[in-house]
Design a protein around this motif. Structure first.
Motif, PDB file in Angstrom:
ATOM      1  N   TRP A 133      57.941  42.713  39.977  1.00  0.00           N
ATOM      2  CA  TRP A 133      57.212  42.518  41.237  1.00  0.00           C
ATOM      3  C   TRP A 133      55.704  42.537  40.983  1.00  0.00           C
ATOM      4  CZ3 TRP A 133      53.900  45.031  44.642  1.00  0.00           C
ATOM      5  CH2 TRP A 133      53.940  44.628  45.980  1.00  0.00           C
ATOM      6  N   LEU A 134      55.246  43.566  40.242  1.00  0.00           N
ATOM      7  CA  LEU A 134      53.822  43.660  39.924  1.00  0.00           C
ATOM      8  C   LEU A 134      53.385  42.534  38.999  1.00  0.00           C
ATOM      9  CD1 LEU A 134      53.376  47.508  39.326  1.00  0.00           C
ATOM     10  CD2 LEU A 134      52.551  46.180  41.270  1.00  0.00           C
ATOM     11  N   GLU A 135      54.246  42.193  38.062  1.00  0.00           N
ATOM     12  CA  GLU A 135      53.919  41.131  37.114  1.00  0.00           C
ATOM     13  C   GLU A 135      53.707  39.799  37.833  1.00  0.00           C
ATOM     14  OE1 GLU A 135      53.105  39.046  33.686  1.00  0.00           O
ATOM     15  OE2 GLU A 135      53.111  41.205  34.065  1.00  0.00           O
ATOM     16  N   ALA A 136      54.585  39.473  38.761  1.00  0.00           N
ATOM     17  CA  ALA A 136      54.458  38.222  39.511  1.00  0.00           C
ATOM     18  C   ALA A 136      53.193  38.224  40.365  1.00  0.00           C
ATOM     19  CB  ALA A 136      55.689  38.022  40.388  1.00  0.00           C
ATOM     20  N   ARG A 137      52.891  39.346  40.997  1.00  0.00           N
ATOM     21  CA  ARG A 137      51.699  39.434  41.842  1.00  0.00           C
ATOM     22  C   ARG A 137      50.426  39.272  41.027  1.00  0.00           C
ATOM     23  NH1 ARG A 137      49.936  45.174  43.835  1.00  0.00           N
ATOM     24  NH2 ARG A 137      49.191  45.091  41.673  1.00  0.00           N
ATOM     25  N   ASP A 138      50.333  40.026  39.911  1.00  0.00           N
ATOM     26  CA  ASP A 138      49.113  39.989  39.107  1.00  0.00           C
ATOM     27  C   ASP A 138      48.921  38.634  38.449  1.00  0.00           C
ATOM     28  OD1 ASP A 138      48.882  42.575  39.909  1.00  0.00           O
ATOM     29  OD2 ASP A 138      49.176  43.484  37.936  1.00  0.00           O
ATOM     30  N   LEU A 155      39.786  36.080  47.691  1.00  0.00           N
ATOM     31  CA  LEU A 155      41.170  36.342  47.289  1.00  0.00           C
ATOM     32  C   LEU A 155      41.779  37.431  48.168  1.00  0.00           C
ATOM     33  CD1 LEU A 155      43.240  35.562  44.934  1.00  0.00           C
ATOM     34  CD2 LEU A 155      42.563  37.748  43.941  1.00  0.00           C
ATOM     35  N   VAL A 156      41.024  38.506  48.388  1.00  0.00           N
ATOM     36  CA  VAL A 156      41.492  39.614  49.225  1.00  0.00           C
ATOM     37  C   VAL A 156      41.815  39.117  50.635  1.00  0.00           C
ATOM     38  CG1 VAL A 156      40.729  41.724  50.390  1.00  0.00           C
ATOM     39  CG2 VAL A 156      40.336  41.451  47.943  1.00  0.00           C
ATOM     40  N   GLY A 157      41.022  38.176  51.138  1.00  0.00           N
ATOM     41  CA  GLY A 157      41.186  37.717  52.519  1.00  0.00           C
ATOM     42  C   GLY A 157      42.324  36.743  52.746  1.00  0.00           C
ATOM     43  N   LEU A 158      43.000  36.297  51.687  1.00  0.00           N
ATOM     44  CA  LEU A 158      44.084  35.336  51.858  1.00  0.00           C
ATOM     45  C   LEU A 158      45.291  35.965  52.546  1.00  0.00           C
ATOM     46  CD1 LEU A 158      44.099  33.509  48.393  1.00  0.00           C
ATOM     47  CD2 LEU A 158      43.265  32.604  50.579  1.00  0.00           C
ATOM     48  N   GLN A 212      52.375  43.313  57.270  1.00  0.00           N
ATOM     49  CA  GLN A 212      51.023  42.953  56.863  1.00  0.00           C
ATOM     50  C   GLN A 212      50.993  41.475  56.456  1.00  0.00           C
ATOM     51  OE1 GLN A 212      47.562  42.584  56.218  1.00  0.00           O
ATOM     52  NE2 GLN A 212      47.719  44.812  56.051  1.00  0.00           N
ATOM     53  N   PRO A 213      50.078  40.693  57.018  1.00  0.00           N
ATOM     54  CA  PRO A 213      50.051  39.256  56.701  1.00  0.00           C
ATOM     55  C   PRO A 213      49.416  38.936  55.354  1.00  0.00           C
ATOM     56  CG  PRO A 213      48.280  39.792  58.222  1.00  0.00           C
ATOM     57  CD  PRO A 213      49.096  41.052  58.062  1.00  0.00           C
ATOM     58  N   ALA A 214      48.818  39.924  54.701  1.00  0.00           N
ATOM     59  CA  ALA A 214      48.086  39.655  53.465  1.00  0.00           C
ATOM     60  C   ALA A 214      48.974  39.022  52.408  1.00  0.00           C
ATOM     61  CB  ALA A 214      47.485  40.955  52.927  1.00  0.00           C
ATOM     62  N   LEU A 215      48.405  38.084  51.653  1.00  0.00           N
ATOM     63  CA  LEU A 215      49.140  37.448  50.566  1.00  0.00           C
ATOM     64  C   LEU A 215      49.386  38.438  49.439  1.00  0.00           C
ATOM     65  CD1 LEU A 215      50.341  34.986  49.112  1.00  0.00           C
ATOM     66  CD2 LEU A 215      48.005  34.367  48.404  1.00  0.00           C
ATOM     67  N   PHE A 216      48.367  39.207  49.093  1.00  0.00           N
ATOM     68  CA  PHE A 216      48.488  40.162  47.991  1.00  0.00           C
ATOM     69  C   PHE A 216      48.477  41.584  48.552  1.00  0.00           C
ATOM     70  CE2 PHE A 216      46.614  36.413  45.866  1.00  0.00           C
ATOM     71  CZ  PHE A 216      47.663  36.168  44.977  1.00  0.00           C
ATOM     72  N   ILE A 217      49.599  42.262  48.361  1.00  0.00           N
ATOM     73  CA  ILE A 217      49.777  43.605  48.908  1.00  0.00           C
ATOM     74  C   ILE A 217      50.171  44.568  47.794  1.00  0.00           C
ATOM     75  CG2 ILE A 217      50.435  42.810  51.210  1.00  0.00           C
ATOM     76  CD1 ILE A 217      53.353  43.138  50.395  1.00  0.00           C
ATOM     77  N   GLY A 218      50.008  45.857  48.092  1.00  0.00           N
ATOM     78  CA  GLY A 218      50.455  46.895  47.176  1.00  0.00           C
ATOM     79  C   GLY A 218      51.880  47.318  47.506  1.00  0.00           C
ATOM     80  N   ARG A 219      52.369  48.297  46.767  1.00  0.00           N
ATOM     81  CA  ARG A 219      53.743  48.758  46.934  1.00  0.00           C
ATOM     82  C   ARG A 219      54.011  49.299  48.335  1.00  0.00           C
ATOM     83  NH1 ARG A 219      57.950  46.702  44.489  1.00  0.00           N
ATOM     84  NH2 ARG A 219      58.036  47.029  42.252  1.00  0.00           N
ATOM     85  N   HIS A 220      52.960  49.814  48.982  1.00  0.00           N
ATOM     86  CA  HIS A 220      53.131  50.376  50.320  1.00  0.00           C
ATOM     87  C   HIS A 220      52.958  49.320  51.410  1.00  0.00           C
ATOM     88  CE1 HIS A 220      53.401  54.396  48.664  1.00  0.00           C
ATOM     89  NE2 HIS A 220      52.252  54.222  48.034  1.00  0.00           N
ATOM     90  N   GLY A 221      52.797  48.074  51.006  1.00  0.00           N
ATOM     91  CA  GLY A 221      52.716  46.999  51.980  1.00  0.00           C
ATOM     92  C   GLY A 221      51.350  46.757  52.571  1.00  0.00           C
ATOM     93  N   THR A 222      50.322  47.409  52.036  1.00  0.00           N
ATOM     94  CA  THR A 222      48.974  47.226  52.574  1.00  0.00           C
ATOM     95  C   THR A 222      48.211  46.204  51.735  1.00  0.00           C
ATOM     96  OG1 THR A 222      48.171  49.086  51.246  1.00  0.00           O
ATOM     97  CG2 THR A 222      48.866  49.554  53.501  1.00  0.00           C
ATOM     98  N   ALA A 226      39.428  44.920  46.964  1.00  0.00           N
ATOM     99  CA  ALA A 226      38.716  44.302  45.840  1.00  0.00           C
ATOM    100  C   ALA A 226      38.709  45.238  44.636  1.00  0.00           C
ATOM    101  CB  ALA A 226      37.294  43.957  46.259  1.00  0.00           C
ATOM    102  N   GLN A 227      38.554  46.540  44.882  1.00  0.00           N
ATOM    103  CA  GLN A 227      38.533  47.508  43.786  1.00  0.00           C
ATOM    104  C   GLN A 227      39.867  47.527  43.044  1.00  0.00           C
ATOM    105  OE1 GLN A 227      37.761  51.532  45.008  1.00  0.00           O
ATOM    106  NE2 GLN A 227      37.391  52.254  42.928  1.00  0.00           N
ATOM    107  N   SER A 228      40.966  47.438  43.789  1.00  0.00           N
ATOM    108  CA  SER A 228      42.280  47.417  43.155  1.00  0.00           C
ATOM    109  C   SER A 228      42.442  46.192  42.265  1.00  0.00           C
ATOM    110  CB  SER A 228      43.385  47.421  44.221  1.00  0.00           C
ATOM    111  OG  SER A 228      43.328  48.587  44.998  1.00  0.00           O
ATOM    112  N   ILE A 229      41.944  45.049  42.731  1.00  0.00           N
ATOM    113  CA  ILE A 229      42.050  43.818  41.957  1.00  0.00           C
ATOM    114  C   ILE A 229      41.199  43.910  40.691  1.00  0.00           C
ATOM    115  CG2 ILE A 229      41.552  41.338  41.985  1.00  0.00           C
ATOM    116  CD1 ILE A 229      42.321  41.381  44.967  1.00  0.00           C
ATOM    117  N   TRP A 230      40.007  44.490  40.798  1.00  0.00           N
ATOM    118  CA  TRP A 230      39.177  44.720  39.608  1.00  0.00           C
ATOM    119  C   TRP A 230      39.948  45.542  38.585  1.00  0.00           C
ATOM    120  CZ3 TRP A 230      33.742  44.391  38.150  1.00  0.00           C
ATOM    121  CH2 TRP A 230      33.002  43.502  38.942  1.00  0.00           C
ATOM    122  N   GLN A 231      40.553  46.629  39.032  1.00  0.00           N
ATOM    123  CA  GLN A 231      41.264  47.521  38.110  1.00  0.00           C
ATOM    124  C   GLN A 231      42.465  46.832  37.473  1.00  0.00           C
ATOM    125  OE1 GLN A 231      42.134  50.787  40.737  1.00  0.00           O
ATOM    126  NE2 GLN A 231      40.137  51.767  40.421  1.00  0.00           N
TER     127      GLN A 231
END
Length: 307
Positions: A133-138, A155-158, A212-222, A226-231
């Motif tokens: 799941w994480l591999e496909a997202r990243d 990217l965050v806003g998609l 959550q409508p976001a294209l890119f979400i974390g495990r909790h669905g949020t 931008a900081q998470s994407i940097w990391q």
């Protein structure tokens, strides 16, 4: 420096030390700056109280010609300006000769871009040991950042689907990303085949974990920040074997540089990046020239001296 001038400098340093309560190290730097000023004045045959604006400009040009950086000159001028401001308050000079003098602007640093090989290595990297799941997202995030030249905020806003409230979305059928850029300006960017494939794979695994409508979400669905994407990108680039940790804007720079290298179309790159002014885009022509210079050095038989 004569005794009278030395006395003036000492009085000023005492002023900044006691009345302005500057740190001892700062006072020491001011003293060094005033030593430079006294040296220039002595060479020009003028006293400190007789220094004019033309003198200051000449000395700035000399320092710049000698290789001192614009930032270094600006710090020196700040020290000189404070000294002459104090002399004016003492009634010893009529005007401040440093008041309207500015240091030369530092050359704008080139944006950091990856080589084509490093970019392809990162975009094609697959970590079989990672959570699918994480591999496909990243992987989808990397493909969009490098394949479309998106800003991390774009990217965050998609969102996963288009909508009236969406800041941005990807039209898979049309092969376009619609994003909201700087200044609230919308633009459409082509999405390549590799990025579309990665997105389809991610959307199949993303499922309906969240409303959550976001294209890119974390495990909790949020929505990812931008900081998470940097990391995540920094970690992924190191796992992929790149020598330099990669950040999102580096992939945007790489996108622009590589498109310009292949097409030579500066206007098209401006449109793709969403730059309001083409002068912002022109910095990539310097990156392109560096690429051409390296190719010349490596390939032309007369480029290098024989050992």
């Amino acid at each position: 420096m004569g005794a009278a001038e030395a006395s003036l400098v000492e009085r000023y340093l005492e002023h900044v030390r006691v009345e302005k309560r500057l740190a001892q190290r700062t006072v020491e730097l001011y003293a060094l700056d005033l030593q430079k000023l006294s040296g220039h004045a002595a060479q020009a045959g003028v006293e400190l109280l007789q220094v004019q604006n033309a003198h200051i400009r000449r000395w700035v040009a000399q320092m710049h010609g000698g290789g001192r950086s614009g930032r270094g000159i600006a710090l020196i001028l700040s020290g000189w300006r404070g000294f002459y401001t104090w002399l004016g308050r003492q009634g010893l000079i009529a005007s401040n000769p440093v008041q309207d003098v500015r240091a030369p602007k530092a050359a704008r640093p080139l944006p950091k871009a990856l080589s084509v090989d490093d970019s392809v290595q990162l975009a094609g990297y697959q970590n079989d040991d990672n959570d699918p799941w994480l591999e496909a997202r990243d992987a989808a995030m990397v493909e969009l950042l490098y394949g479309c030249g998106l800003r991390v905020g774009e990217l965050v806003g998609l969102d996963a689907v288009a909508g009236s409230a969406a800041r941005g979305w990807v039209d898979l059928q049309a092969g376009e990303a619609h994003v909201l850029g700087k200044g609230g300006k919308r633009r459409a960017v082509p999405v390549g085949a590799q990025a579309l494939e990665a997105l389809q794979h991610w959307l199949a695994l993303r499922g309906t974990l969240s409303e959550q409508p976001a294209l890119f979400i974390g495990r909790h669905g949020t929505r990812l920040t931008a900081q998470s994407i940097w990391q995540r990108l920094k970690r992924r680039s190191l796992q992929a074997g790149l020598a330099t940790p990669v950040h999102p804007h580096m992939l945007r720079h790489s996108f622009a540089s590589h498109v310009l290298q292949s097409s030579g179309d500066l206007r098209a790159v401006q449109e793709l990046l969403g730059h309001a002014n083409i002068t912002t885009t022109q910095v990539y022509t310097r990156l392109d020239f560096q690429h051409l210079a390296r190719a010349y050095d490596a390939a032309h038989p007369r480029a290098r001296k024989k050992t």
